[in-house]
Structure formats: C-alpha cells, structure tokens
Motif scaffolding. Sequence first.
Motif, PDB file in Angstrom:
ATOM      1  N   ILE A   9      -0.014   4.661  -4.094  1.00 16.13           N
ATOM      2  CA  ILE A   9      -1.372   4.782  -3.539  1.00 16.13           C
ATOM      3  C   ILE A   9      -1.615   6.185  -3.005  1.00 16.13           C
ATOM      4  CG2 ILE A   9      -2.886   4.027  -1.657  1.00 16.13           C
ATOM      5  CD1 ILE A   9      -1.602   1.247  -1.935  1.00 16.13           C
ATOM      6  N   SER A  10      -0.715   6.642  -2.120  1.00 18.61           N
ATOM      7  CA  SER A  10      -0.977   7.948  -1.496  1.00 18.61           C
ATOM      8  C   SER A  10      -0.873   9.079  -2.516  1.00 18.61           C
ATOM      9  CB  SER A  10      -0.032   8.195  -0.322  1.00 18.61           C
ATOM     10  OG  SER A  10       1.241   7.753  -0.619  1.00 18.61           O
ATOM     11  N   LEU A  11       0.036   8.915  -3.484  1.00 13.01           N
ATOM     12  CA  LEU A  11       0.193   9.952  -4.502  1.00 13.01           C
ATOM     13  C   LEU A  11      -1.078  10.093  -5.339  1.00 13.01           C
ATOM     14  CD1 LEU A  11       2.467  11.782  -5.713  1.00 13.01           C
ATOM     15  CD2 LEU A  11       2.819  10.008  -7.385  1.00 13.01           C
ATOM     16  N   THR A  12      -1.577   8.972  -5.834  1.00 11.52           N
ATOM     17  CA  THR A  12      -2.753   9.023  -6.710  1.00 11.52           C
ATOM     18  C   THR A  12      -3.943   9.653  -5.982  1.00 11.52           C
ATOM     19  OG1 THR A  12      -1.950   6.928  -7.532  1.00 11.52           O
ATOM     20  CG2 THR A  12      -4.095   7.642  -8.319  1.00 11.52           C
ATOM     21  N   ILE A  13      -4.280   9.078  -4.820  1.00 11.30           N
ATOM     22  CA  ILE A  13      -5.466   9.573  -4.114  1.00 11.30           C
ATOM     23  C   ILE A  13      -5.231  10.997  -3.617  1.00 11.30           C
ATOM     24  CG2 ILE A  13      -7.103   9.101  -2.263  1.00 11.30           C
ATOM     25  CD1 ILE A  13      -6.324   6.167  -2.475  1.00 11.30           C
ATOM     26  N   GLY A  14      -4.024  11.245  -3.066  1.00 12.11           N
ATOM     27  CA  GLY A  14      -3.724  12.568  -2.513  1.00 12.11           C
ATOM     28  C   GLY A  14      -3.782  13.661  -3.573  1.00 12.11           C
ATOM     29  N   GLY A  54      -0.431  -8.728   7.097  1.00 12.46           N
ATOM     30  CA  GLY A  54       0.162  -9.066   5.802  1.00 12.46           C
ATOM     31  C   GLY A  54       0.808  -7.873   5.139  1.00 12.46           C
ATOM     32  N   LEU A  55       1.772  -8.172   4.253  1.00  9.01           N
ATOM     33  CA  LEU A  55       2.530  -7.110   3.608  1.00  9.01           C
ATOM     34  C   LEU A  55       1.644  -6.248   2.718  1.00  9.01           C
ATOM     35  CD1 LEU A  55       5.319  -5.923   3.142  1.00  9.01           C
ATOM     36  CD2 LEU A  55       5.545  -7.423   1.172  1.00  9.01           C
ATOM     37  N   ASP A  56       0.739  -6.885   1.944  1.00  6.31           N
ATOM     38  CA  ASP A  56      -0.124  -6.115   1.046  1.00  6.31           C
ATOM     39  C   ASP A  56      -1.002  -5.144   1.832  1.00  6.31           C
ATOM     40  OD1 ASP A  56      -1.214  -8.352   2.150  1.00  6.31           O
ATOM     41  OD2 ASP A  56      -2.582  -8.778   0.470  1.00  6.31           O
ATOM     42  N   LYS A  57      -1.519  -5.630   2.963  1.00  6.92           N
ATOM     43  CA  LYS A  57      -2.369  -4.768   3.790  1.00  6.92           C
ATOM     44  C   LYS A  57      -1.542  -3.615   4.376  1.00  6.92           C
ATOM     45  CE  LYS A  57      -5.540  -8.062   3.387  1.00  6.92           C
ATOM     46  NZ  LYS A  57      -5.082  -9.349   3.895  1.00  6.92           N
ATOM     47  N   ALA A  58      -0.286  -3.954   4.744  1.00 11.28           N
ATOM     48  CA  ALA A  58       0.588  -2.918   5.308  1.00 11.28           C
ATOM     49  C   ALA A  58       0.828  -1.818   4.276  1.00 11.28           C
ATOM     50  CB  ALA A  58       1.912  -3.529   5.751  1.00 11.28           C
ATOM     51  N   ILE A  59       1.040  -2.212   3.029  1.00 10.87           N
ATOM     52  CA  ILE A  59       1.277  -1.223   1.973  1.00 10.87           C
ATOM     53  C   ILE A  59       0.059  -0.315   1.829  1.00 10.87           C
ATOM     54  CG2 ILE A  59       1.583  -0.929  -0.514  1.00 10.87           C
ATOM     55  CD1 ILE A  59       3.244  -3.511  -0.454  1.00 10.87           C
ATOM     56  N   ILE A  60      -1.130  -0.936   1.815  1.00 11.46           N
ATOM     57  CA  ILE A  60      -2.353  -0.144   1.681  1.00 11.46           C
ATOM     58  C   ILE A  60      -2.481   0.817   2.860  1.00 11.46           C
ATOM     59  CG2 ILE A  60      -4.877  -0.253   1.631  1.00 11.46           C
ATOM     60  CD1 ILE A  60      -4.575  -2.946   0.167  1.00 11.46           C
ATOM     61  N   ALA A  61      -2.247   0.294   4.074  1.00 11.84           N
ATOM     62  CA  ALA A  61      -2.381   1.133   5.266  1.00 11.84           C
ATOM     63  C   ALA A  61      -1.423   2.317   5.201  1.00 11.84           C
ATOM     64  CB  ALA A  61      -2.124   0.302   6.517  1.00 11.84           C
ATOM     65  N   ILE A  62      -0.170   2.051   4.836  1.00 16.03           N
ATOM     66  CA  ILE A  62       0.817   3.139   4.786  1.00 16.03           C
ATOM     67  C   ILE A  62       0.470   4.124   3.680  1.00 16.03           C
ATOM     68  CG2 ILE A  62       3.235   3.654   4.273  1.00 16.03           C
ATOM     69  CD1 ILE A  62       3.742   0.870   5.689  1.00 16.03           C
ATOM     70  N   LEU A 117      -2.541   4.829   2.569  1.00 16.11           N
ATOM     71  CA  LEU A 117      -3.694   5.637   2.994  1.00 16.11           C
ATOM     72  C   LEU A 117      -3.283   6.701   4.006  1.00 16.11           C
ATOM     73  CD1 LEU A 117      -6.494   2.910   3.407  1.00 16.11           C
ATOM     74  CD2 LEU A 117      -6.207   4.547   1.553  1.00 16.11           C
ATOM     75  N   VAL A 118      -2.386   6.315   4.921  1.00 21.03           N
ATOM     76  CA  VAL A 118      -2.017   7.229   5.997  1.00 21.03           C
ATOM     77  C   VAL A 118      -1.338   8.488   5.472  1.00 21.03           C
ATOM     78  CG1 VAL A 118      -0.400   7.463   7.907  1.00 21.03           C
ATOM     79  CG2 VAL A 118      -1.918   5.515   7.819  1.00 21.03           C
ATOM     80  N   SER A 119      -0.559   8.356   4.380  1.00 18.29           N
ATOM     81  CA  SER A 119       0.155   9.556   3.921  1.00 18.29           C
ATOM     82  C   SER A 119      -0.602  10.356   2.866  1.00 18.29           C
ATOM     83  CB  SER A 119       1.568   9.217   3.458  1.00 18.29           C
ATOM     84  OG  SER A 119       1.648   7.899   3.040  1.00 18.29           O
ATOM     85  N   ILE A 120      -1.849   9.987   2.604  1.00 12.72           N
ATOM     86  CA  ILE A 120      -2.650  10.775   1.654  1.00 12.72           C
ATOM     87  C   ILE A 120      -2.717  12.263   2.034  1.00 12.72           C
ATOM     88  CG2 ILE A 120      -5.017  11.165   0.817  1.00 12.72           C
ATOM     89  CD1 ILE A 120      -5.323   8.133   0.715  1.00 12.72           C
ATOM     90  N   PRO A 121      -2.993  12.599   3.310  1.00 12.72           N
ATOM     91  CA  PRO A 121      -3.158  14.027   3.640  1.00 12.72           C
ATOM     92  C   PRO A 121      -1.950  14.883   3.289  1.00 12.72           C
ATOM     93  CG  PRO A 121      -3.862  12.665   5.468  1.00 12.72           C
ATOM     94  CD  PRO A 121      -3.240  11.754   4.485  1.00 12.72           C
ATOM     95  N   GLU A 122      -0.739  14.306   3.435  1.00 13.48           N
ATOM     96  CA  GLU A 122       0.458  15.107   3.136  1.00 13.48           C
ATOM     97  C   GLU A 122       0.468  15.536   1.671  1.00 13.48           C
ATOM     98  OE1 GLU A 122       3.992  13.017   4.427  1.00 13.48           O
ATOM     99  OE2 GLU A 122       2.779  12.176   6.068  1.00 13.48           O
TER     100      GLU A 122
END
Lengths: 310, 322
Positions: free
Chosen positions: A120-125, A169-177, A179-184
């Motif tokens: 997730i973070s790789l694609t968007i970032g 939930g685990l799926d939500k946790a994955i999304i949250a994590i 999203l959080v590392s997108i800026p890096e």
Amino acid sequence: MKTKDNSNPNENSLQAAEYVEKPESQLKVMWETLRQNKAAVVGLIIIAFLVLIALTVWVSELMGKQILPYDPNYSDMSNAFTPPNSTHWFGTDQLGRDMFSRILDGTKISLFVGVAAVAISLTIGVILGAIAGYRGGKTDTIIMRVMDMMLAIPSILLAIAFMAALGKGLDKAIIAIGLVSIPEYARIVRGSILSVKENDFVQAAKVIGNKSSRIIYKHILPNVISVIVVRATLGISSAVLDTAALGFLGLGVQPPFAEWGDMLGRARGFIFTAPYTLIFPGIAITITVLAFNLLGDGLRDAIDPKSRIK
Amino acid sequence: MNEVLMDIQNLSKHFIIDTNFFGKPLTALKAVDGVSFTINKTEAFGLVGESGCGKTTLGKILVNLYRPTNGKILFEGKDLTVLNEEKRRSYCKDIQMIFQDPYASLNPRMTIGDIIAEPIVINNLLPKNKVEERVIYLLNCVGLARHQRNRYPHEFSGGQRQRVGIARALAVEPKLIVCDEPVSALDVSIQAQVLNLLSDLKEEFGLTYLFIAHGLNVVKHISDRVGVMYLGKLVEIAPKKELYANPMHPYTQALLSAIPVINPEHKKERIILQGDVPSPINPPAGCRFCSRCFKELDECKLNEPVFKEISPGHFVACHLYK
C-alpha cells in the motif's frame, strides 16, 4: 587439442551467428544474476520456506486438520511459562500456549501484514513522489507539504487516528500502517527523481516525443528502483512491528490470533522471568526481515545492468 | 537549395530567477534575447559562441525542451510556438537532437537496441515486426554491429555512445537535427570520426543540421553557413567561406584568431579579449560586446547595433559598419 579447435570451424561460426540472433530475455538475465548472488539465494530460500509454512498452516486450517503440534490458541494455564523442552520446543507463553505452534501459525499473518502494508505505502508513495518530483512547482509543494504534515505527527499516533476512523481489525490495521508510511516513500522517490530527471537521457526521451507518464515509468523509475527496493525490504520489518504496536493497544490483531509482533508486545513484561517468550518471536521477525533484505539487495544488483555478472 | 526549412524570428528565452511575494518576476536571466535567422533545407548551419552565450538554450527551444518567452519558430511555414503541448509533440519526429554528453544522454537501464527503437515505437512509425530490422539498419548506418543492440550503454566507449545517440536521432527520419556540441565530449581522434559520420549521413539522407559548437574550428569542418552568438544575441551570420575570409564583427575576429595554426613559421596576430563575459542577468547597455571590444566607439555604449546585411548573405550587428 589443436585438432579439436580447428576440427569444425563452421560449427563455431554457426554458434556465433546464433548468439547474435537470439537476444537474451531480460528476465532470464536478471534471474541468472540473482542466482549467482549467494546471499540473495539464501534470502529467497528463506522466504520460500516461510511462504510454504504459511500456506500449509492456512490450508490445513481451512480443511479443519491439525498439523501443528498443539492448537496455537489452546491455553493450558497449569503449563504456563514452561521453558523450552522436548514437548514444547520453544516453551509456552503466559497463558500456557505452545510457542512453537503459535510462531508457525503466526507466519501467515505476519508475512501478509508486512507485504500488504508495504504494498500500500509503496504504490501510493511512489506515485505521489514521482509526480511531485517530476512536475515540480506547485504540484510538488502541495504534495510534499501534505507529506510533511503526516511526518510531523508520530506515525503510531497517526495510525491510531486512522484506526479510529476505520474501525478495529487486522485489515484496517494494515491499511492504517500502509497509509502512515506513505510519506517516507514519497520523500525518497521524489529526491531520487529530482536527481535523475536532470540527466540528458530524460531530455532525450522528451525530444523523441515521449509523454510525461511514459518518461516517468520507462526512463526515470527504472533508475531509482534500487533505492525503492532497499527501502521496501526494510519497510516490511517496520510494518510487522507497527502492527504489533497497534495490536498491543488492542487495535490490530485481535486475541487470541497469533501474530509475531503481537506475541512480542504481550511478552514484554516477562523479559527477565521468561525470556524465551520474547526471543523466539523476535528471531522469527529478524529472520524474515533479513531474508527480505538479502533478496532486496540481490534484486537491486540484478536490476542494474552495470552490476550484472557476465 | 535555398528553400527555407526553419525561420526563427526574434526568439527569446528569459529564465525567471527571482520573483516577489506575489510571483511577479523581479530578475530574469536573458539566455536568448531576440535572435532571428533562417535555416535552409539540406544545409548545415553552424552556431558558435562561448559557454553561456545561449546557443544550447536556443537548440533546446527548437526541440521543445524549453518554451520560448517571445518570438516565432516557423517550421515549413507553421508557427510552432503557438501549438499546444500535444500538437507540438507531433513535430518531434521532424526535429531531433544529438546531445553533448554521450555518457548522460543514454538511459543506463535500456539496451541500445531499445534506445534506438523507442522513437519509432512511440511515434508508431513502423509495424512491430519491422522495428528490429530498422534498428539493425540504423546501427549499420552509424557504424555499429547488429549484435551490439542487446548491450547496455556502459559497455560502449564515448564515440560509440555518440553513434547510438545519432542513430536515435535518425530513427524518426527527421528533417532537422539539432547537434548540440556533439563532439566536444570526445577525444580529438574520435571527434573527426563522428564529424565525418555526420557529414556522410547528411549527404545520404539529405539532412539539415543546426550545428552548435563553441569553437570555430569544429564548425568549419561541417557547416555551410555560420552564425556567431554573444551573450544571447547573434552578432554575425555569413556563409562559411566568407566568414573565415572576412570576419567583420570584432568578436568573430577574436574567435578566429584563437584557432591554432599548424605552422611554427606562421606568425599570426592573436587578439586577446580583456575581461569576462558580462552576466546575462544584467547585460551592458548598448552593444553587448562593448565592454570587451577592442574597436569600441562612443556610440557603442549608447545604442544597440542593428543586425543588418552588409554584403549578400553576410549579416553583422556592429556600429563599425554603416
């Protein structure tokens, strides 16, 4: 020896002609280079092994069969904190659950969490960083200031905020994590693109009539991929640990499911009395991260034509 | 022969280097400032001038790497400066560029076969099965072997890389090629090879060149007409023979005197210019060359000289010639 060399000159020239006519496939060359790199092969084998464990556990679970030595979620309080022995290879945790079974069971969740969050973070970032770096000007300012705002908030707090909006939930946790590392990723990609886009070959690509999107995808990104690959392999480890932190706060993996980061987090209080409850999940995370790093290193070399072995 | 391919009228490129709080430009670097000339079909127009005089910027405007601030570029009678990005891109296949640095102008992640094929593929010039054949043909044209198409740029020498750059420019069958100092990054022995290759290709394909260089000696080899630039402006244009025999502008005279002559007996008057090139952010009033000119008149500091035709085909911007 001499006769052998001169025996069939036609054959040699035929071989040479064949070599000329058959362009080597890019993927094949990359695979050959990767195979020459022992460390990368070790990484690949470990990852394959982990995936195999995860799949086996998952399939057997689906079929309702118990292939693990113990039920990973069955707690036997009378046997809590058993040090490693012949029946419980990695000992038991504070609830008397078999650590070996839990670690094997946790493979599937931990691997999935690491890879999915990084994806997730790789694609968007990468997309955001590439646009910001290539376009420059106002687009760059807007994207990067939003990224700065996200970086200004501690990532775990931000992840909690996302969780609050998304739910448990685990799926939500994955999304949250994720999203959080997108800026890096956006920062790293933007920086590399800024340096690559000044090269003449990017201008040349424009002169021959390339559209911006193709210039980014075909000319710039392949030249920054090594940076991205290295960052992504490191990102897998932090994603596993971040999930643990969320789980510790009761937002990620919900008990009693086994997840390495969660196991590590919950065992924290017993570091002196029962260190094995911490050591084994820690080793599992370390091995996974190491395997991805080794593979990432090898991939970086295999992608770069300059470091390919002839 | 004298049919005009490209007519450049009053072309300018100002880079904004400082703006006020509201984005209004405060200072601008006038890299190219009101340049006009024509390039005829199948000729090689040489453009010389020292570093920073705006010749590369001019070349990059012509291939759409920069948008001009002012002026017109009439290509076969059509003004390219008024086209939007998409329509402008459709002219890419007519105007190509050979870059100065062969080490930076080839993507290190692509094989040279892919590099040469790319312009053909993205402009949809040939069906897919014909592309490889064309790449091999182009490689032969520039003196490379067909099996080398599967190699990467780092496996080649500077001269070979520049040949790849030339093949890439040729791939779309352009009408005009902007050669931006194509040999200045190469060894002297390789320079001659690449220059000869460029001459041969010009004959073979009927190409038109805008040949940018910083020394008159390189331009002499290949050009039909030569333009001399100084600080963003053209100071002199003349047919090659006329320019070398009868340089009119003091700057051209100084440039010519700097070419070494292979004859120890030959005592040549060497004109050494004083001072440095003034900043294009704040060029001198009047004639831009007046601060370094050895034939300076009073008028030079006051009025900017007009670019006028002194003898047929010989234009000069200098107050010495009325």
